[in-house]
Scaffold this active site. Structure first.
Site, PDB file in Angstrom:
ATOM      1  N   ARG A  86      -6.220 -16.149 -25.571  1.00 24.97           N
ATOM      2  CA  ARG A  86      -5.415 -15.906 -24.526  1.00 24.97           C
ATOM      3  C   ARG A  86      -4.395 -17.160 -24.365  1.00 24.97           C
ATOM      4  O   ARG A  86      -3.306 -16.922 -24.398  1.00 24.97           O
ATOM      5  CB  ARG A  86      -6.186 -16.038 -23.109  1.00 24.97           C
ATOM      6  CG  ARG A  86      -7.209 -14.729 -22.923  1.00 24.97           C
ATOM      7  CD  ARG A  86      -6.462 -13.491 -22.512  1.00 24.97           C
ATOM      8  NE  ARG A  86      -7.272 -12.345 -23.026  1.00 24.97           N
ATOM      9  CZ  ARG A  86      -8.175 -11.796 -21.947  1.00 24.97           C
ATOM     10  NH1 ARG A  86      -8.553 -12.430 -21.034  1.00 24.97           N
ATOM     11  NH2 ARG A  86      -8.793 -10.813 -22.658  1.00 24.97           N
ATOM     12  N   GLU A 230     -22.718  -4.196 -15.793  1.00 23.98           N
ATOM     13  CA  GLU A 230     -21.268  -3.573 -16.316  1.00 23.98           C
ATOM     14  C   GLU A 230     -21.433  -2.692 -17.769  1.00 23.98           C
ATOM     15  O   GLU A 230     -21.602  -3.132 -18.685  1.00 23.98           O
ATOM     16  CB  GLU A 230     -20.322  -4.887 -16.867  1.00 23.98           C
ATOM     17  CG  GLU A 230     -19.048  -4.576 -17.386  1.00 23.98           C
ATOM     18  CD  GLU A 230     -18.097  -5.614 -17.727  1.00 23.98           C
ATOM     19  OE1 GLU A 230     -18.510  -6.719 -17.672  1.00 23.98           O
ATOM     20  OE2 GLU A 230     -16.975  -5.227 -18.293  1.00 23.98           O
ATOM     21  N   LYS A 272     -20.118  -2.642 -12.335  1.00 29.31           N
ATOM     22  CA  LYS A 272     -18.895  -2.976 -12.860  1.00 29.31           C
ATOM     23  C   LYS A 272     -18.620  -1.814 -14.057  1.00 29.31           C
ATOM     24  O   LYS A 272     -18.739  -2.147 -15.189  1.00 29.31           O
ATOM     25  CB  LYS A 272     -18.690  -4.492 -13.523  1.00 29.31           C
ATOM     26  CG  LYS A 272     -17.444  -4.880 -13.865  1.00 29.31           C
ATOM     27  CD  LYS A 272     -17.060  -6.124 -14.138  1.00 29.31           C
ATOM     28  CE  LYS A 272     -15.770  -6.433 -14.799  1.00 29.31           C
ATOM     29  NZ  LYS A 272     -15.384  -7.924 -14.525  1.00 29.31           N
ATOM     30  N   SER A 314     -10.380  -3.953 -15.233  1.00 30.65           N
ATOM     31  CA  SER A 314      -9.135  -3.510 -15.587  1.00 30.65           C
ATOM     32  C   SER A 314      -9.149  -2.685 -16.850  1.00 30.65           C
ATOM     33  O   SER A 314      -8.288  -1.741 -17.210  1.00 30.65           O
ATOM     34  CB  SER A 314      -8.154  -4.311 -15.513  1.00 30.65           C
ATOM     35  OG  SER A 314      -8.364  -5.542 -16.044  1.00 30.65           O
ATOM     36  N   ARG A 348      -7.951  -9.237 -17.152  1.00 30.72           N
ATOM     37  CA  ARG A 348      -6.640  -9.193 -17.655  1.00 30.72           C
ATOM     38  C   ARG A 348      -5.696  -8.955 -16.433  1.00 30.72           C
ATOM     39  O   ARG A 348      -4.551  -9.507 -16.350  1.00 30.72           O
ATOM     40  CB  ARG A 348      -6.597  -8.154 -18.624  1.00 30.72           C
ATOM     41  CG  ARG A 348      -7.017  -8.652 -20.112  1.00 30.72           C
ATOM     42  CD  ARG A 348      -7.368  -7.490 -20.768  1.00 30.72           C
ATOM     43  NE  ARG A 348      -8.604  -6.977 -20.762  1.00 30.72           N
ATOM     44  CZ  ARG A 348      -9.114  -6.054 -21.294  1.00 30.72           C
ATOM     45  NH1 ARG A 348      -8.517  -5.306 -22.592  1.00 30.72           N
ATOM     46  NH2 ARG A 348     -10.111  -5.334 -21.164  1.00 30.72           N
TER      47      ARG A 348
HETATM   48  P1  13P Z   1     -10.762  -6.831 -17.583  1.00 31.25           P
HETATM   49  O1  13P Z   1     -10.427  -6.634 -16.206  1.00 31.25           O
HETATM   50  O2  13P Z   1      -9.774  -7.543 -18.421  1.00 31.25           O
HETATM   51  O3  13P Z   1     -11.356  -5.723 -18.326  1.00 31.25           O
HETATM   52  O4  13P Z   1     -12.201  -7.976 -17.715  1.00 31.25           O
HETATM   53  C1  13P Z   1     -13.057  -7.548 -16.822  1.00 31.25           C
HETATM   54  C2  13P Z   1     -14.311  -8.152 -17.382  1.00 31.25           C
HETATM   55  O5  13P Z   1     -14.885  -8.899 -16.990  1.00 31.25           O
HETATM   56  C3  13P Z   1     -14.815  -7.506 -18.731  1.00 31.25           C
HETATM   57  O6  13P Z   1     -16.011  -7.995 -18.935  1.00 31.25           O
END
Ligand code: 13P
Length: 407
Positions: A86, A230, A272, A314, A348
């Site tokens: 990044r 997640e 998530k 995201s 992101r």
């Molecule tokens: P993004 O919102 O960039 O997808 O990242 C969220 C995240 O923590 C992915 O593990």
């Protein structure tokens, strides 16, 4: 329970304060708060989880605090190697001081805590201090933001599959979780990754990933950390939106099946998932109406009502898509049936535009922080179904999609 007293916020479990902080940047003495708040009400019958887990009430209070309406999570837990990629976007070296300055910019953004209830950190950041010596953990608490910690150690290839992955990090996890709790973390994150393709996700990938999510969630809860579960179904591929909906529904059903097998208390997790989009290479872009209605249907079918919050990632959507889809999700017909908070845990979509605005230059810091707070506010409004007007991101329509990353 969370108690707001003037500009201060305290989270209490019984008469024990688990987080106490001031929006104005002052530390608040915990004893000072006790006189003015009522203890948490026991609204659930005491079951096996409550009797066997000493953190049970605290875990539920933490999950409710983080998933409260109008707030979401800042995912700033990129590993040092991903952070390096990044920082390279703006020609910054991957050095500790640059990683520190970047996270300091994020966590000290004025008013961030009005819209953000939790921030996920990487291990280095959890123990890091701002340039003036203040621990990041204290800076977050003073904003009313719970510190969280990424506890997985990244992805590894799953043998005899078509480029599918397993997530690593279970070895030694109980001890690491205990140390993270001591350092001030109150929630955790583990990212499982599933990809859609010919024969993918395979049964092996689904079973491996959902099993690991459940073991991680069980270990986190035992250590007092609310697990963010997640199961990310990637945007990679050229499949249509029906396929994403089907595969995500299947993955969610295995996720909850394994969580149940391992006696994970669903009141004390946060989910998530991905929103339901067609593959990033599908020829026709999705309408926000499609994304919102497929996503709502998938969540209603797959996520038990005991879960307090669904914090979408995201996943490569543009900043505008992330906000507008979330807004629609909270306003379309049927959304009134949602028993959970439909909110965000964006990485992101909250960070890329801010990083580009900053570009490592001290003179741009204030502008970058103002943008971060504006992005957090836009997504907070979307959670409430009240986002309207122009999106604050300077590159609102640009997708942040990259191919599968292994760290
Ligand atoms: P993004 O919102 O960039 O997808 O990242 C969220 C995240 O923590 C992915 O593990």
């Amino acid at each position: 329970m969370a108690a707001f007293v003037g500009s201060s916020v305290s989270v209490f479990v019984g008469d024990r304060s688990v987080l106490s902080c001031s929006r104005a940047g002052r530390r608040v003495s915990e004893s000072g708060r006790r006189a003015v708040v009522t203890p948490v009400k026991m609204t659930y019958a005491a079951g096996i989880f409550e009797k066997s887990n000493p953190y049970a009430d605290e875990l539920k209070a933490t999950a409710r605090y983080i998933s409260q309406r109008g707030r979401g999570i800042l995912a700033s837990d990129e590993s040092n190697s991903t952070t390096g990629k990044r920082l390279a976007i703006v020609d910054l070296e991957n050095e500790e001081v640059n990683r520190r300055d970047w996270r300091e910019l994020l966590y000290t953004a004025p008013d961030l805590g009005k819209y953000i209830s939790g921030a996920i950190m990487f291990e280095e950041t959890l123990y890091q201090k701002a340039a003036d010596g203040t621990p990041f953990v204290d800076i977050l608490k003073d904003q009313g933001i719970f510190p969280g910690i990424k506890v997985d150690t990244g992805l590894t290839a799953l043998p005899r599959t078509d480029a599918e992955t397993a997530t690593t990090g279970l070895d030694g996890l109980p001890d690491r979780c205990a140390a993270y709790y001591k350092q001030g973390a109150r929630f955790a994150k583990w990212r499982a990754v599933l990809r859609i393709g010919d024969g993918c996700p395979s049964d092996a990938a689904i079973i491996e990933n959902c099993h690991a999510l459940a073991r991680y969630a069980q270990i986190s809860q035992a250590a007092g950390l609310v697990p963010i579960v997640e199961p990310e179904v990637l945007l990679d591929g050229d499949h249509d939106i029906d396929r994403t909906a089907y595969e995500t529904e299947k993955v969610l059903s295995y996720t909850f099946r394994f969580l149940n097998e391992y006696d994970v208390c669903l009141d004390a997790i946060l989910l998530k998932p991905n929103m339901i989009n067609p593959g990033g290479d599908y020829p026709t872009p999705p309408t926000p109406q499609d994304v919102a209605s497929y996503t709502l249907r998938t969540m209603l079918r797959g996520v038990p009502g005991a879960v307090p919050g669904i914090h979408f990632l995201s996943g490569g959507m543009s900043d505008a898509e992330a906000t507008e889809n979330l807004n629609l999700l909270n306003t379309i017909e049927g959304s009134e049936r949602a028993p959970w908070s439909l909110t965000f845990s964006y990485g992101r979509a909250l960070q890329i535009a801010v990083l580009k605005t900053w570009s490592g230059k001290p003179e741009n810091k204030e502008k970058a922080q103002t943008l971060l707070t504006a992005l957090a506010r836009a997504n907070s409004q979307a959670q409430l179904g009240k986002f309207e007007g122009e999106h604050p991101s300077p590159e609102a329509k640009t997708r942040n999609w990259q191919p599968l990353r292994l760290v």
